[in-house]
Write a protein that holds these residues in place. Structure first.
Motif, PDB file in Angstrom:
ATOM      1  N   UNK A 176       0.605  -1.446   0.126  1.00 19.22           N
ATOM      2  CA  UNK A 176       0.154   0.291  -0.243  1.00 19.22           C
ATOM      3  C   UNK A 176       0.995   1.332  -0.222  1.00 19.22           C
ATOM      4  N   UNK A 177       1.974   1.393   0.510  1.00 18.19           N
ATOM      5  CA  UNK A 177       3.251   2.376   0.458  1.00 18.19           C
ATOM      6  C   UNK A 177       3.014   3.149  -0.676  1.00 18.19           C
ATOM      7  N   UNK A 178       3.328   1.611  -1.629  1.00 19.11           N
ATOM      8  CA  UNK A 178       4.008   1.629  -3.168  1.00 19.11           C
ATOM      9  C   UNK A 178       2.603   2.351  -4.092  1.00 19.11           C
ATOM     10  N   UNK A 179       1.470   1.614  -3.820  1.00 18.35           N
ATOM     11  CA  UNK A 179      -0.065   2.135  -4.453  1.00 18.35           C
ATOM     12  C   UNK A 179       0.171   3.956  -3.863  1.00 18.35           C
ATOM     13  N   UNK A 180       0.243   3.419  -2.748  1.00 18.03           N
ATOM     14  CA  UNK A 180      -0.005   5.478  -2.162  1.00 18.03           C
ATOM     15  C   UNK A 180       0.434   6.386  -2.749  1.00 18.03           C
ATOM     16  N   UNK A 181       2.106   5.989  -2.974  1.00 15.78           N
ATOM     17  CA  UNK A 181       2.626   7.038  -3.800  1.00 15.78           C
ATOM     18  C   UNK A 181       2.649   6.945  -5.394  1.00 15.78           C
ATOM     19  N   UNK A 182       2.364   5.532  -6.403  1.00 15.93           N
ATOM     20  CA  UNK A 182       3.170   5.955  -7.193  1.00 15.93           C
ATOM     21  C   UNK A 182       2.577   6.673  -8.570  1.00 15.93           C
ATOM     22  N   UNK A 183       1.330   7.516  -7.488  1.00 18.49           N
ATOM     23  CA  UNK A 183       0.363   8.181  -9.202  1.00 18.49           C
ATOM     24  C   UNK A 183       1.025   9.765  -8.683  1.00 18.49           C
ATOM     25  N   UNK A 186       4.401   9.231 -11.218  1.00 18.68           N
ATOM     26  CA  UNK A 186       4.695   8.628 -12.147  1.00 18.68           C
ATOM     27  C   UNK A 186       3.447  10.370 -12.507  1.00 18.68           C
ATOM     28  N   UNK A 187       3.479  11.281 -11.750  1.00 12.93           N
ATOM     29  CA  UNK A 187       2.772  13.272 -12.381  1.00 12.93           C
ATOM     30  C   UNK A 187       4.544  13.586 -12.009  1.00 12.93           C
ATOM     31  N   UNK A 188       5.286  13.649 -11.501  1.00 13.16           N
ATOM     32  CA  UNK A 188       6.418  14.285 -10.967  1.00 13.16           C
ATOM     33  C   UNK A 188       6.602  14.844 -11.837  1.00 13.16           C
ATOM     34  N   UNK A 189       7.149  14.862 -12.949  1.00 15.33           N
ATOM     35  CA  UNK A 189       7.302  14.903 -14.427  1.00 15.33           C
ATOM     36  C   UNK A 189       6.290  16.266 -14.060  1.00 15.33           C
ATOM     37  N   UNK A 190       5.989  17.126 -13.774  1.00 18.08           N
ATOM     38  CA  UNK A 190       5.305  17.967 -13.707  1.00 18.08           C
ATOM     39  C   UNK A 190       5.493  19.226 -12.819  1.00 18.08           C
ATOM     40  N   UNK A 191       6.272  18.703 -11.400  1.00 22.53           N
ATOM     41  CA  UNK A 191       7.324  19.519 -10.808  1.00 22.53           C
ATOM     42  C   UNK A 191       8.579  19.082 -11.345  1.00 22.53           C
ATOM     43  N   UNK A 207      15.200   7.554  -7.810  1.00 20.27           N
ATOM     44  CA  UNK A 207      15.282   7.526  -9.314  1.00 20.27           C
ATOM     45  C   UNK A 207      14.973   6.105  -9.757  1.00 20.27           C
ATOM     46  N   UNK A 208      15.795   5.379  -9.172  1.00 18.48           N
ATOM     47  CA  UNK A 208      15.725   4.107  -9.109  1.00 18.48           C
ATOM     48  C   UNK A 208      14.069   2.847  -8.578  1.00 18.48           C
ATOM     49  N   UNK A 209      13.675   3.642  -7.892  1.00 22.64           N
ATOM     50  CA  UNK A 209      12.538   2.463  -6.776  1.00 22.64           C
ATOM     51  C   UNK A 209      11.387   3.786  -7.144  1.00 22.64           C
ATOM     52  N   UNK A 210      11.647   4.856  -8.263  1.00 27.02           N
ATOM     53  CA  UNK A 210      10.426   5.593  -8.459  1.00 27.02           C
ATOM     54  C   UNK A 210      10.510   5.134 -10.568  1.00 27.02           C
ATOM     55  N   UNK A 211      11.856   4.303 -11.001  1.00 26.72           N
ATOM     56  CA  UNK A 211      10.883   4.054 -12.422  1.00 26.72           C
ATOM     57  C   UNK A 211      10.913   2.779 -12.297  1.00 26.72           C
ATOM     58  N   UNK A 212      10.865   1.704 -10.774  1.00 26.80           N
ATOM     59  CA  UNK A 212      10.229   0.841 -11.185  1.00 26.80           C
ATOM     60  C   UNK A 212       9.275   0.734 -10.345  1.00 26.80           C
ATOM     61  N   UNK A 213       8.478   2.110  -9.818  1.00 27.80           N
ATOM     62  CA  UNK A 213       7.124   2.089  -9.289  1.00 27.80           C
ATOM     63  C   UNK A 213       6.549   2.188 -10.674  1.00 27.80           C
ATOM     64  N   UNK A 214       6.862   3.479 -11.683  1.00 30.15           N
ATOM     65  CA  UNK A 214       6.784   3.589 -12.865  1.00 30.15           C
ATOM     66  C   UNK A 214       6.213   2.391 -14.135  1.00 30.15           C
ATOM     67  N   UNK A 215       6.842   1.289 -13.803  1.00 32.11           N
ATOM     68  CA  UNK A 215       6.574   0.512 -14.741  1.00 32.11           C
ATOM     69  C   UNK A 215       5.739  -0.638 -14.476  1.00 32.11           C
TER      70      UNK A 215
END
Ligand SMILES: N[C@@H](CCC(=O)N[C@@H](CS)C(=O)NCC(=O)O)C(=O)O
Length: 255
Positions: A176-183, A186-191, A207-215
């Motif tokens: 659920x931590x990954x679920x709560x954060x992932x959206x 995937x939108x952090x390109x805006x900031x 960056x690696x963790x973020x990329x893993x969530x995104x994919x």
């Protein structure tokens, strides 16, 4: 004339549109969604992760239509109807799905009670520290206040980063931590494009963790095309900062 928010793109696009098309048949569980909404995406990720049968219904929450207010009196997406009873609030729905559809093969909460509590603790950190900092950073027009909020967001993420076990937050299990954060990942390109945010500045491995969530497949399958997000976020970021929609957001409406 209505608020510009009522005129957002009417439906999901890209991979999310394919997922929507696959979930049109009537089911016990109706998912009231807004394709653009990060809170919605949390619930959608859990539905996809867990393979729960659901019927997708698109709602524009800014229209405050009577049929939807009967489902969620707050008029916010996400909401669900399960066997005729309604529920709202993204994390409450995620927990409900865990309880109502007992884990067979997949689950977003660990089996051990103490681990479950830890996952809830860090999910709370995402909800109370990360998400508000991100949302306020987008809405803020003053340059100095933007810098302060960027520092606040980065710090909230650094606290999380220090706890990532890998490959996901809690280790092998996607929780659920990954679920709560992932959206928001995937939108952090805006900031990144408009407020100077950088994944690298968060810390080693972020960056690696973020990329893993995104994919992650459930995240990819619930993601619409970037161009339509630009339409929405653009009005809070630059030239349209004084628009009625932006004023409404700053006055407390959420997006
Ligand atoms: N705390 C709620 C937030 C939901 C939310 O803010 N949804 C936005 C769309 S992203 C919404 O429906 N906004 C309509 C409005 O503010 O009128 C949750 O976690 O479900």
């Amino acid at each position: 004339m209505g608020l510009p928010d009522e005129n957002i793109h009417p439906h999901a696009t890209g991979r999310a549109a394919t997922t929507v098309a696959e979930h049109q048949e009537p089911q016990d569980l109706i998912f009231y969604s807004g394709w653009f909404c990060p809170y919605v995406q949390r619930v959608w990720i859990v539905l996809e992760e867990r393979g729960i049968p659901y019927q997708y219904k698109e709602v524009n929450p800014y229209k405050k239509e009577a049929h939807f207010l009967a489902i969620n009196p707050k008029g916010l997406v996400p909401a669900i109807e399960y066997k005729g009873r309604a529920l709202y609030e993204s994390l409450t729905i995620c927990e409900f799905l865990e309880d109502a559809f007992p884990p067979s093969t997949s689950s977003v909460l660990p089996a051990d009670p103490f681990d479950r509590a830890l996952v809830r603790l860090w999910t709370d950190h995402v909800n109370k520290q990360v998400v508000p900092a991100y949302m306020r950073l987008i809405q803020q027009q003053d340059a100095q206040k933007q810098r302060d909020l960027l520092a606040e967001l980065t710090k909230a993420l650094q606290t999380l980063c220090a706890q990532v076990k890998g490959p996901y937050f809690f280790g092998e299990q996607f929780t659920l931590v990954d679920v709560a954060l992932a959206p928001w990942v995937t939108r952090d390109w805006v900031v990144a494009e408009h407020r100077g945010y950088s994944r690298e500045a968060v810390g080693a491995g972020w960056a690696e963790y973020a990329a893993r969530l995104e994919s992650r497949e459930s995240v990819v399958k619930t993601q619409s095309e970037r161009v339509h997000f630009t339409e929405i976020y653009g009005r809070y970021l630059r030239d349209e900062a004084q628009s009625e929609g932006a004023k409404a957001i700053r006055a407390g409406r959420s997006f």
